[in-house]
Design an enzyme around this catalytic site. Structure first.
Site, PDB file in Angstrom:
ATOM      1  N   ASP A   1      60.169  31.582  -6.684  1.00 12.79           N
ATOM      2  CA  ASP A   1      59.172  31.443  -5.628  1.00 12.79           C
ATOM      3  C   ASP A   1      57.770  31.352  -6.229  1.00 12.79           C
ATOM      4  O   ASP A   1      57.427  32.077  -7.169  1.00 12.79           O
ATOM      5  CB  ASP A   1      59.262  32.660  -4.692  1.00 12.79           C
ATOM      6  CG  ASP A   1      58.285  32.580  -3.544  1.00 12.79           C
ATOM      7  OD1 ASP A   1      58.454  31.698  -2.684  1.00 12.79           O
ATOM      8  OD2 ASP A   1      57.351  33.402  -3.515  1.00 12.79           O
TER       9      ASP A   1
ATOM     10  N   GLU B   1      59.588  26.561  -7.580  1.00 17.73           N
ATOM     11  CA  GLU B   1      58.805  26.042  -6.460  1.00 17.73           C
ATOM     12  C   GLU B   1      57.384  25.757  -6.964  1.00 17.73           C
ATOM     13  O   GLU B   1      56.601  26.670  -7.164  1.00 17.73           O
ATOM     14  CB  GLU B   1      58.754  27.048  -5.309  1.00 17.73           C
ATOM     15  CG  GLU B   1      57.959  26.522  -4.125  1.00 17.73           C
ATOM     16  CD  GLU B   1      57.537  27.606  -3.149  1.00 17.73           C
ATOM     17  OE1 GLU B   1      57.293  27.271  -1.974  1.00 17.73           O
ATOM     18  OE2 GLU B   1      57.418  28.785  -3.554  1.00 17.73           O
TER      19      GLU B   1
END
Length: 522
Positions: free
Chosen positions: A225, A270
């Site tokens: 993330d 990401e």
């Protein structure tokens, strides 16, 4: 750059001509299915809370994912990505309070181990969300850090004299937030998510230990993330080569450390940037990153029913990836995820466009990602809760196992359900199964080198894919009208291997494509 693209274009044309010169047959010749263990390379993203509830509390759980592994297997996917499963004060879980724990609403560590074991029995890999740019402000570390004398104080980023407390974060909100002790701390996203200080060796060691812990529980890799924001915290950091260099250096350290525990660990980052050149630097430290630029381009091309340079863009991107990763690279294309309006909503509930978008995604090399419910055509628009709604298993929307953590936010009809689409051979669900099955049959669709094939018709996209086992040409009709594609006056007729729907005709060097049809040629 123009010289580079000219070379790429010449390679593409040469590849196309060599492909089209292969002797062919005037009939469709389906590819014989290869053994079932052939991987498709496709991953399926799951929000556990919304997926399937086994204990009747309305909240999806890990045992629910285990219960639905046969459904997931029936899609033909190679792996699943679980959104955060750790304890958290929020419904989404992206502010973690215990990195080695399981959210009690989802079950126990034993439940998780069972899920991993059952997934592996079915040849399904398990990737979990690793949210280590920041913690929750309820994490014991942050609570301890409020005391300047505590060792954890330096685990976070605190304002100093002269700090601009009005600075804008890299994602557009306030960067600095006032703590209960009156000091200001940095939080790139929101005040509930204080950023960790990766200049502190203790933080780096701890997060490597967290990764190793989950690898020892059997996970195959991590979705990282906010991978770009470890050091890219402020608006002024965006495009800063020093911040980028520090990001890359950290992820290199992380990958090498985890490979000591599992040499095959798979890391997908990401990096939410729309310029492909911003993704390239991460291709060495990580296995791959999500291809945000192509996601936007796929959706826009489908909406406009025009080829907006997808093949050219991907050929350029992959060449850059290959050079940066010294030949060993991957890609992770997708259409939408848990932070974006669902695909069907972006396409204004146009089922023909949804089917075309699926065909575009699933004929690209690498590891395409599907967001749960996408294969049914579920809709969903912001706010975020409404794009993370309950999975639709039943025609009436309700039934055993249906998660009810929130109410329905869309007017999807009964056809938008597993129950209805299972029984319809022409459903979107079964189209997804067909397309994913193609990837199991034709290795070039997963592993091939992509070369754009220039086509005069702006409503047609074509490219070749070639690996050591196979070479194919993929052609998409993006429009609502039949198109005729000239394959070259000197080219021999090629063989149709696969098509998304019937009606494609191949004769005399010309390919007639029905509306919204995808064809695989050899």
């Amino acid at each position: 750059m123009s010289k580079f693209r000219a070379v790429i274009r010449s390679i593409a044309i040469a590849a196309a001509l060599s492909l089209l010169s292969v002797p062919s047959f005037a009939r469709e010749n389906p590819v014989a299915a290869k053994p079932a263990q052939q991987a498709s390379g496709v991953y399926y993203e799951i929000f556990v809370r919304a997926f399937y509830d086994t204990n009747g509390d309305g909240i999806g759980d890990l045992n629910g994912v285990t219960a639905k592994l046969d459904y997931i297997k029936s899609l033909g996917v190679s792996g699943i990505w679980l959104m955060p499963i750790n304890p958290s004060p929020s419904y989404h879980g992206y502010d973690i309070t215990d990195y080695e724990g399981i959210n009690p609403q989802y079950g126990t560590l034993q439940d998780f181990k069972k899920l991993v074991a059952e997934a592996h029995k079915r040849g399904i890999k398990v990737v979990i969300d690793m949210v280590i740019n920041h913690t929750s402000d309820q994490h014991p570390w942050f609570k301890a850090a409020l005391d300047p004398k505590d060792p954890h104080h330096d685990w976070y980023l605190w304002a100093k004299p002269g700090t601009d407390l009005q600075a804008v974060s890299a994602v557009g909100g306030p960067a600095w937030h006032r703590a209960s002790n009156g000091a200001y701390y940095e939080g790139t996203f929101v005040s509930a998510m204080p950023d960790l200080n990766y200049d502190n060796p203790a933080v780096r060691k701890e997060m490597i230990d967290v990764g190793r812990f989950w690898l020892k529980q059997g996970v195959d890799g991590f979705r990282l993330d906010a991978a770009q924001h470890i050091y890219d915290d402020l608006r002024t950091d965006m495009g800063d080569p020093i911040a980028l260099q520090k990001n890359v250096r950290w992820w290199s350290e992380y990958r090498h450390a985890l490979e000591a525990t599992n040499p095959r660990v798979w890391l997908v980052g990401e990096v939410a940037r729309q310029n492909p050149d911003d993704l390239t630097p991460y291709m060495g430290p990580l296995n791959t990153v999500f291809n945000f630029p192509v996601a936007a381009q796929l959706i826009e091309s489908v909406n406009q029913e025009r080829n907006l340079g997808i093949g050219r863009g991907l050929e350029y991107t992959y060449a850059a990836y290959r050079a940066h990763a010294r030949g060993d690279f991957d890609d992770a294309p997708f259409l939408s995820n848990h932070d974006q309006q669902r695909v069907m909503s972006q396409l204004d509930d146009n089922m023909a466009h949804m089917r075309l978008a699926a065909a575009l995604l699933l004929t690209l090399p690498g590891h395409p990602f599907i967001y749960y419910g996408e294969e049914l055509g579920m809709q969903g628009s912001k706010p975020d809760e409404n794009i993370r709604g309950p999975m639709r298993w039943y025609h009436n929307g309700k039934g055993p196992g249906t998660a009810s953590w929130k109410d329905w936010s869309t007017n999807d009809d009964a056809a938008i359900s597993v129950e209805v689409q299972q029984a319809d051979p022409d459903s979107l669900l079964n189209l997804y199964r067909k397309l994913i099955g193609w990837r199991q049959q034709v290795s070039a669709l997963r592993d091939g080198v992509l070369h754009d094939v220039p086509v005069a018709d702006p409503h047609v996209l074509a490219y070749t894919l070639q690996d050591a086992q196979s070479r194919v040409l993929v052609a998409h009709n993006l429009s609502r009208e039949a198109r005729v594609v000239e394959l070259g006056a000197d080219a021999h007729v090629t063989m149709v291997l696969l098509q998304s729907q019937g009606g494609a005709v191949l004769a005399d060097g010309k390919l007639t494509l029905p509306p919204y049809t995808t064809v695989i040629l050899q």
